[in-house]
Design an enzyme around this catalytic site. Structure first.
Site, PDB file in Angstrom:
ATOM      1  N   LYS A  55       3.261  -1.351  11.007  1.00  0.00           N
ATOM      2  CA  LYS A  55       3.116  -0.472  12.136  1.00  0.00           C
ATOM      3  C   LYS A  55       4.504   0.201  12.606  1.00  0.00           C
ATOM      4  O   LYS A  55       4.731   0.610  13.492  1.00  0.00           O
ATOM      5  CB  LYS A  55       2.526  -1.487  13.271  1.00  0.00           C
ATOM      6  CG  LYS A  55       1.555  -2.288  13.174  1.00  0.00           C
ATOM      7  CD  LYS A  55       0.543  -1.748  12.413  1.00  0.00           C
ATOM      8  CE  LYS A  55      -0.198  -0.680  13.294  1.00  0.00           C
ATOM      9  NZ  LYS A  55      -1.192   0.103  12.407  1.00  0.00           N
ATOM     10  N   ALA A  56       4.818   0.678  11.523  1.00  0.00           N
ATOM     11  CA  ALA A  56       6.177   1.594  11.571  1.00  0.00           C
ATOM     12  C   ALA A  56       5.814   2.983  11.238  1.00  0.00           C
ATOM     13  O   ALA A  56       6.671   4.066  11.501  1.00  0.00           O
ATOM     14  CB  ALA A  56       7.132   1.087  10.373  1.00  0.00           C
ATOM     15  N   HIS A  73       4.382  -3.488   2.228  1.00  0.00           N
ATOM     16  CA  HIS A  73       4.853  -3.815   3.459  1.00  0.00           C
ATOM     17  C   HIS A  73       5.862  -5.168   3.333  1.00  0.00           C
ATOM     18  O   HIS A  73       6.367  -5.999   4.191  1.00  0.00           O
ATOM     19  CB  HIS A  73       3.916  -4.619   4.693  1.00  0.00           C
ATOM     20  CG  HIS A  73       3.007  -3.392   5.212  1.00  0.00           C
ATOM     21  ND1 HIS A  73       3.743  -2.261   5.792  1.00  0.00           N
ATOM     22  CD2 HIS A  73       1.890  -3.277   5.261  1.00  0.00           C
ATOM     23  CE1 HIS A  73       2.601  -1.611   6.141  1.00  0.00           C
ATOM     24  NE2 HIS A  73       1.575  -2.378   6.111  1.00  0.00           N
ATOM     25  N   SER A 103       2.753  -2.414  18.855  1.00  0.00           N
ATOM     26  CA  SER A 103       1.947  -1.658  17.837  1.00  0.00           C
ATOM     27  C   SER A 103       1.249  -2.776  17.203  1.00  0.00           C
ATOM     28  O   SER A 103       0.120  -2.744  16.867  1.00  0.00           O
ATOM     29  CB  SER A 103       2.712  -0.512  17.064  1.00  0.00           C
ATOM     30  OG  SER A 103       1.468   0.102  16.236  1.00  0.00           O
ATOM     31  N   SER A 193       0.957  15.626  12.255  1.00  0.00           N
ATOM     32  CA  SER A 193       1.201  15.321  13.830  1.00  0.00           C
ATOM     33  C   SER A 193       0.283  14.169  14.123  1.00  0.00           C
ATOM     34  O   SER A 193      -0.784  13.991  13.476  1.00  0.00           O
ATOM     35  CB  SER A 193       0.961  16.508  14.634  1.00  0.00           C
ATOM     36  OG  SER A 193      -0.364  16.867  14.747  1.00  0.00           O
ATOM     37  N   GLY A 224       1.180   6.429  19.255  1.00  0.00           N
ATOM     38  CA  GLY A 224       2.033   7.360  18.521  1.00  0.00           C
ATOM     39  C   GLY A 224       3.166   7.676  19.166  1.00  0.00           C
ATOM     40  O   GLY A 224       3.888   8.920  18.999  1.00  0.00           O
TER      41      GLY A 224
HETATM   42  P1  A3P Z   1       1.036   3.025  17.751  1.00  0.00           P
HETATM   43  O1  A3P Z   1       0.242   1.736  17.501  1.00  0.00           O
HETATM   44  O2  A3P Z   1       2.548   2.859  18.450  1.00  0.00           O
HETATM   45  O3  A3P Z   1       0.481   4.071  18.188  1.00  0.00           O
HETATM   46  P2  A3P Z   1       1.288   2.394  10.407  1.00  0.00           P
HETATM   47  O4  A3P Z   1       0.792   3.782   9.816  1.00  0.00           O
HETATM   48  O5  A3P Z   1       2.554   1.899   9.444  1.00  0.00           O
HETATM   49  O6  A3P Z   1       0.144   1.385   9.936  1.00  0.00           O
HETATM   50  O7  A3P Z   1       1.716   2.315  11.652  1.00  0.00           O
HETATM   51  C1  A3P Z   1       0.865   2.758  12.700  1.00  0.00           C
HETATM   52  C2  A3P Z   1       1.568   2.942  13.891  1.00  0.00           C
HETATM   53  O8  A3P Z   1       2.039   4.413  13.413  1.00  0.00           O
HETATM   54  C3  A3P Z   1       0.855   3.254  15.059  1.00  0.00           C
HETATM   55  O9  A3P Z   1       1.655   3.468  16.249  1.00  0.00           O
HETATM   56  C4  A3P Z   1       0.433   4.791  14.906  1.00  0.00           C
HETATM   57  O10 A3P Z   1      -0.061   5.332  16.108  1.00  0.00           O
HETATM   58  C5  A3P Z   1       1.717   5.447  14.490  1.00  0.00           C
HETATM   59  N1  A3P Z   1       1.677   6.799  13.520  1.00  0.00           N
HETATM   60  C6  A3P Z   1       0.894   6.709  12.439  1.00  0.00           C
HETATM   61  N2  A3P Z   1       0.745   8.105  12.298  1.00  0.00           N
HETATM   62  C7  A3P Z   1       1.852   8.707  13.025  1.00  0.00           C
HETATM   63  C8  A3P Z   1       2.015  10.059  13.300  1.00  0.00           C
HETATM   64  N3  A3P Z   1       1.648  10.944  12.622  1.00  0.00           N
HETATM   65  N4  A3P Z   1       2.958  10.487  14.596  1.00  0.00           N
HETATM   66  C9  A3P Z   1       3.164   9.605  15.282  1.00  0.00           C
HETATM   67  N5  A3P Z   1       2.664   8.187  15.200  1.00  0.00           N
HETATM   68  C10 A3P Z   1       1.954   7.738  13.982  1.00  0.00           C
END
Ligand code: A3P
Length: 260
Positions: A55-56, A73, A103, A193, A224
């Site tokens: 979730k980064a 991960h 997240s 985006s 995001g």
């Molecule tokens: P949130 O739950 O805070 O919205 P991963 O892709 O590593 O699984 O992490 C998912 C997290 O990154 C989610 O966070 C998701 O919304 C965010 N994320 C994925 N792609 C993104 C992007 N293009 N711009 C901003 N946030 C993004």
């Protein structure tokens, strides 16, 4: 967990995956069952590995010919040794722990391929204790940070990518020894985006069966944003978090930005 593996899970509605430990790190049982294969994975020198704590924010389209782009991960100590032996380039993306925690909590709630997170309060404590899949956030980000000067690792931050996407993409281009014109850079920024990726079925995980990922509980592409943690942490939790953070991150030069 890779998209392909998640699709192959055969979970019944409301059923959750089991977890077990690999060398002290909690993992979903399908990872444990195939651990020897994972550990002995043979990287190719031109592989690019994208690594993060879950979730980064590194979700991306995955259909690519060689040179391969692989995602993990795993904490650095569990990384199949072949990646470092072959000198593969690695991009690590770190996110501030408070947003990362929020997240990850929502991801647990919507994803049967992870254990039930329990209440917000319970999950908060589990996260701090590192009793979550892929282990302690603190150890993860520090482990990769310490490795970055010994190996070809580009260490990036989610918050920088949100704030200065073009600058961060240029860093990646330099690291990959590639040149892109302004037009191509602008297209990348447009397509990566949050709003575009939220709509893109290649990126938003809506192709995964509802028994596994229930987007009505929480969408995969959720908010995001930077600073969403403020809507979840109580004042007491924030104080406890900061206190614990100081102890666990003592001595590291690694710093995070938790609001823009
Ligand atoms: P949130 O739950 O805070 O919205 P991963 O892709 O590593 O699984 O992490 C998912 C997290 O990154 C989610 O966070 C998701 O919304 C965010 N994320 C994925 N792609 C993104 C992007 N293009 N711009 C901003 N946030 C993004």
């Amino acid at each position: 967990m890779a998209l392909k593996e998640t699709k192959q899970l055969n979970l019944k509605r409301n059923e959750r995956i089991d977890v077990d430990y690999i060398k002290g790190i909690l993992q979903p049982t399908p990872t444990c069952a195939t651990w020897d294969e994972i550990w002995n994975f043979q990287a190719k020198p031109d592989d690019l590995l994208i690594s993060t704590y879950p979730k980064a924010g590194v979700t991306q389209a995955n259909a690519m010919p060689s040179p391969r782009i692989l995602k993990t991960h795993l904490p650095i100590q569990l990384l199949p040794p072949s990646f470092l032996e072959k000198g593969c380039k690695i991009i690590y993306v770190a996110r501030n722990p408070k947003d990362n925690l929020v997240s990850y909590y929502h991801f647990h709630k919507m994803n049967a391929a992870l254990p039930d997170p329990g209440t917000w309060e319970e999950y908060f404590e589990d996260f701090l204790e590192g009793k979550v899949c892929w282990g302690s956030w603190h150890d993860h980000v520090k482990g990769w940070w310490n490795a970055k000067d010994k190996y070809p690792i580009l260490y990036l931050f989610y918050e920088d990518m949100k704030k200065h996407p073009k600058h961060e993409i240029r860093k990646i281009m330099k690291f990959m020894e590639k040149n892109l014109d302004e037009d191509a850079l602008d297209k990348i920024i447009y397509h990566t985006s949050f709003d575009m990726m939220k709509k893109n079925p290649m990126a938003n995980y809506t192709a995964i069966p509802g028994e596994i990922m229930d987007h009505s509980v929480s969408p995969f592409m959720r908010k995001g944003s930077v600073g969403d943690w403020k809507s979840y942490f109580t004042v007491a939790q924030n104080e406890r978090f900061d206190e614990d953070y100081k102890k666990k991150m003592m001595g590291t030069t690694l710093t995070f930005c938790s609001s823009l």
